[in-house]
Design an enzyme around this catalytic site. Structure first.
Site, PDB file in Angstrom:
ATOM      1  N   CYS A  74       0.916   2.743   5.985  1.00 32.14           N
ATOM      2  CA  CYS A  74       1.591   1.453   5.774  1.00 32.14           C
ATOM      3  C   CYS A  74       2.798   1.253   6.691  1.00 32.14           C
ATOM      4  O   CYS A  74       2.959   0.189   7.292  1.00 32.14           O
ATOM      5  CB  CYS A  74       1.966   1.270   4.312  1.00 32.14           C
ATOM      6  SG  CYS A  74       3.186   2.445   3.674  1.00 32.14           S
ATOM      7  N   HIS A  91       5.263   2.411  -0.525  1.00 27.22           N
ATOM      8  CA  HIS A  91       4.300   1.559   0.174  1.00 27.22           C
ATOM      9  C   HIS A  91       5.029   0.311   0.658  1.00 27.22           C
ATOM     10  O   HIS A  91       5.985  -0.141   0.019  1.00 27.22           O
ATOM     11  CB  HIS A  91       3.136   1.171  -0.747  1.00 27.22           C
ATOM     12  CG  HIS A  91       2.037   0.456  -0.041  1.00 27.22           C
ATOM     13  ND1 HIS A  91       1.272   1.064   0.941  1.00 27.22           N
ATOM     14  CD2 HIS A  91       1.573  -0.808  -0.144  1.00 27.22           C
ATOM     15  CE1 HIS A  91       0.376   0.190   1.393  1.00 27.22           C
ATOM     16  NE2 HIS A  91       0.540  -0.949   0.749  1.00 27.22           N
ATOM     17  N   HIS A 113      -0.862  -5.234   4.942  1.00 28.04           N
ATOM     18  CA  HIS A 113      -0.476  -3.830   4.786  1.00 28.04           C
ATOM     19  C   HIS A 113      -1.669  -2.943   5.103  1.00 28.04           C
ATOM     20  O   HIS A 113      -2.803  -3.419   5.214  1.00 28.04           O
ATOM     21  CB  HIS A 113       0.031  -3.570   3.366  1.00 28.04           C
ATOM     22  CG  HIS A 113      -0.983  -3.847   2.298  1.00 28.04           C
ATOM     23  ND1 HIS A 113      -1.467  -2.876   1.461  1.00 28.04           N
ATOM     24  CD2 HIS A 113      -1.621  -4.986   1.943  1.00 28.04           C
ATOM     25  CE1 HIS A 113      -2.340  -3.410   0.620  1.00 28.04           C
ATOM     26  NE2 HIS A 113      -2.451  -4.697   0.889  1.00 28.04           N
TER      27      HIS A 113
END
Length: 158
Positions: A53, A104, A116
């Site tokens: 990510c 994340h 993402h």
């Protein structure tokens, strides 16, 4: 009949103008994201062979000469905090997916969605309101200067 027709025409104009405002100038950033959608997830990955990510974020922002820390946890500490209701295209959004704080991150792309690198889908676009991410949302950060943002969205700001 005229009232119905005028209502329809008015709705179309309103929809078209609001859609344009929501993504005004965003084509440059959205194009950069679209180029890598589908790239597989790779832990530690920072290239088009595979992204994690934060590596995905580094790849996108490097195109606009924006330097960021390597990890999502560190990225969540830079820039300016942004309320969820004030997100604009290019803001970073952060999530707690591990139960241990920020783990994340993604890039807000407008219309309630973020791009993402998902460990299960690779680079993808997801709604912030999806049940998984809505429960895990932590914060958002704005990491661009006015000049950088202008370059990112492709519109000269005064």
């Amino acid at each position: 009949m005229k009232k119905v027709l005028l209502s329809i025409v008015g709705a179309v104009i309103l929809f078209a103008s609001s859609a344009g405002a929501a993504s005004a100038g965003a084509p440059k950033l959205l194009s950069a994201v679209d180029e890598v959608v589908g790239t597989p997830y790779l832990y530690g990955g920072t290239t088009t062979k595979g992204f994690d990510c934060s590596g995905f974020i580094l790849h996108i922002f490097k195109q606009y000469d924006i330097k960021l820390p390597r990890t999502s946890r560190e990225q969540a500490k830079v820039g300016t905090k942004v309320d969820k209701s004030d997100l604009r295209v290019g803001d970073l959004v952060f999530f707690n997916t591990s139960g241990k704080g920020v783990s994340h991150a993604g890039v807000y792309v407008g219309n309630g969605k973020f791009a993402h690198s998902s460990s299960s889908k690779g680079v993808t676009i997801t709604k912030l309101s999806s049940s998984y991410y809505a429960k895990r949302y932590v914060t958002a950060r704005r990491v661009t200067t006015k000049a950088q943002y202008s370059k990112m969205i492709g519109v000269k700001l005064s």
